[in-house]
Design a protein around this motif. Structure first.
Motif, PDB file in Angstrom:
ATOM      1  N   ARG A  55      -9.562  -5.167  62.686  1.00  0.00           N
ATOM      2  CA  ARG A  55     -10.714  -4.276  62.854  1.00  0.00           C
ATOM      3  C   ARG A  55     -11.526  -4.549  64.119  1.00  0.00           C
ATOM      4  NH1 ARG A  55     -11.922  -0.965  58.360  1.00  0.00           N
ATOM      5  NH2 ARG A  55     -10.596  -1.492  56.624  1.00  0.00           N
ATOM      6  N   PHE A  56     -10.987  -5.333  65.020  1.00  0.00           N
ATOM      7  CA  PHE A  56     -11.684  -5.630  66.270  1.00  0.00           C
ATOM      8  C   PHE A  56     -11.835  -4.352  67.099  1.00  0.00           C
ATOM      9  CE2 PHE A  56     -11.581  -6.678  70.808  1.00  0.00           C
ATOM     10  CZ  PHE A  56     -12.715  -7.478  70.886  1.00  0.00           C
ATOM     11  N   GLY A  57     -13.067  -4.068  67.534  1.00  0.00           N
ATOM     12  CA  GLY A  57     -13.337  -2.915  68.388  1.00  0.00           C
ATOM     13  C   GLY A  57     -13.355  -1.581  67.672  1.00  0.00           C
ATOM     14  N   LYS A  58     -13.359  -1.584  66.356  1.00  0.00           N
ATOM     15  CA  LYS A  58     -13.357  -0.339  65.587  1.00  0.00           C
ATOM     16  C   LYS A  58     -14.773   0.167  65.389  1.00  0.00           C
ATOM     17  CE  LYS A  58      -8.932  -0.577  64.883  1.00  0.00           C
ATOM     18  NZ  LYS A  58      -7.967   0.387  65.329  1.00  0.00           N
TER      19      LYS A  58
ATOM     20  N   GLU B   8     -11.006   4.522  66.042  1.00  0.00           N
ATOM     21  CA  GLU B   8     -10.923   4.183  67.457  1.00  0.00           C
ATOM     22  C   GLU B   8     -12.099   4.835  68.188  1.00  0.00           C
ATOM     23  OE1 GLU B   8      -8.814   2.173  68.950  1.00  0.00           O
ATOM     24  OE2 GLU B   8      -7.698   1.787  67.114  1.00  0.00           O
ATOM     25  N   PRO B   9     -12.657   4.157  69.183  1.00  0.00           N
ATOM     26  CA  PRO B   9     -13.753   4.749  69.954  1.00  0.00           C
ATOM     27  C   PRO B   9     -13.393   6.102  70.560  1.00  0.00           C
ATOM     28  CG  PRO B   9     -13.585   2.416  70.427  1.00  0.00           C
ATOM     29  CD  PRO B   9     -12.409   2.776  69.568  1.00  0.00           C
ATOM     30  N   ASP B  10     -12.154   6.295  70.986  1.00  0.00           N
ATOM     31  CA  ASP B  10     -11.735   7.576  71.558  1.00  0.00           C
ATOM     32  C   ASP B  10     -11.805   8.705  70.537  1.00  0.00           C
ATOM     33  OD1 ASP B  10     -11.259   6.275  73.949  1.00  0.00           O
ATOM     34  OD2 ASP B  10      -9.102   6.085  73.602  1.00  0.00           O
ATOM     35  N   GLU B  11     -11.429   8.416  69.292  1.00  0.00           N
ATOM     36  CA  GLU B  11     -11.497   9.414  68.228  1.00  0.00           C
ATOM     37  C   GLU B  11     -12.939   9.829  67.968  1.00  0.00           C
ATOM     38  OE1 GLU B  11      -9.826   7.420  64.892  1.00  0.00           O
ATOM     39  OE2 GLU B  11      -7.765   7.694  65.545  1.00  0.00           O
ATOM     40  N   VAL B  12     -13.832   8.852  67.929  1.00  0.00           N
ATOM     41  CA  VAL B  12     -15.243   9.128  67.675  1.00  0.00           C
ATOM     42  C   VAL B  12     -15.836   9.925  68.833  1.00  0.00           C
ATOM     43  CG1 VAL B  12     -17.512   8.067  67.347  1.00  0.00           C
ATOM     44  CG2 VAL B  12     -15.518   7.165  66.139  1.00  0.00           C
ATOM     45  N   GLU B  13     -15.492   9.558  70.057  1.00  0.00           N
ATOM     46  CA  GLU B  13     -15.986  10.296  71.212  1.00  0.00           C
ATOM     47  C   GLU B  13     -15.504  11.749  71.179  1.00  0.00           C
ATOM     48  OE1 GLU B  13     -16.103  10.121  76.084  1.00  0.00           O
ATOM     49  OE2 GLU B  13     -14.852   8.695  75.000  1.00  0.00           O
TER      50      GLU B  13
END
Length: 81
Positions: free
Chosen positions: A31-34, A56-61
Motif C-alpha cells: 500500500r505504499f504511495g496509495k 493509484e494517484p493517477d486514477e484519483v487525478e
C-alpha cells in the motif's frame, strides 16, 4: 511524489472532497504511495477499501479531472438554454 500528492489533496479540497493517503512509508510494501477519495460525508468514492487507501494517484487525478469536465459540460448546456 509528495508534491504530486499535495497537489491532489488541494484539487480534492477545492471540490469539497478529502484525499486519504496511505500510512505505509516503506517503499515496496503493498500500500505504499496509495491514495483514495472521500466525499463530503466521508463516504468512500474511489480507491478505498476496508483496509484503507488502495488507489493509484493517477486514477484519483483522472477522476478529479473528470469532475471538472462534467461541471464544464453542465455549465455550457445551462447557458445555451
Amino acid at each position: 511524489m509528495t508534491a504530486e500528492i499535495d497537489e491532489l489533496a488541494a484539487m480534492a479540497r477545492n471540490r469539497g472532497l478529502k484525499l486519504i493517503r496511505s500510512r505505509v512509508r516503506t517503499a515496496g510494501k503493498r500500500r505504499f504511495g496509495k491514495v483514495g477519495l472521500l466525499d463530503g460525508k466521508r463516504e468512500p468514492l474511489i480507491g478505498i477499501d476496508d483496509k484503507g487507501p488502495n488507489g493509484e494517484p493517477d486514477e484519483v487525478e483522472a477522476y478529479l479531472r473528470s469532475l471538472d469536465e462534467t461541471a464544464w459540460e453542465k455549465s455550457v448546456r445551462h447557458k445555451r438554454k
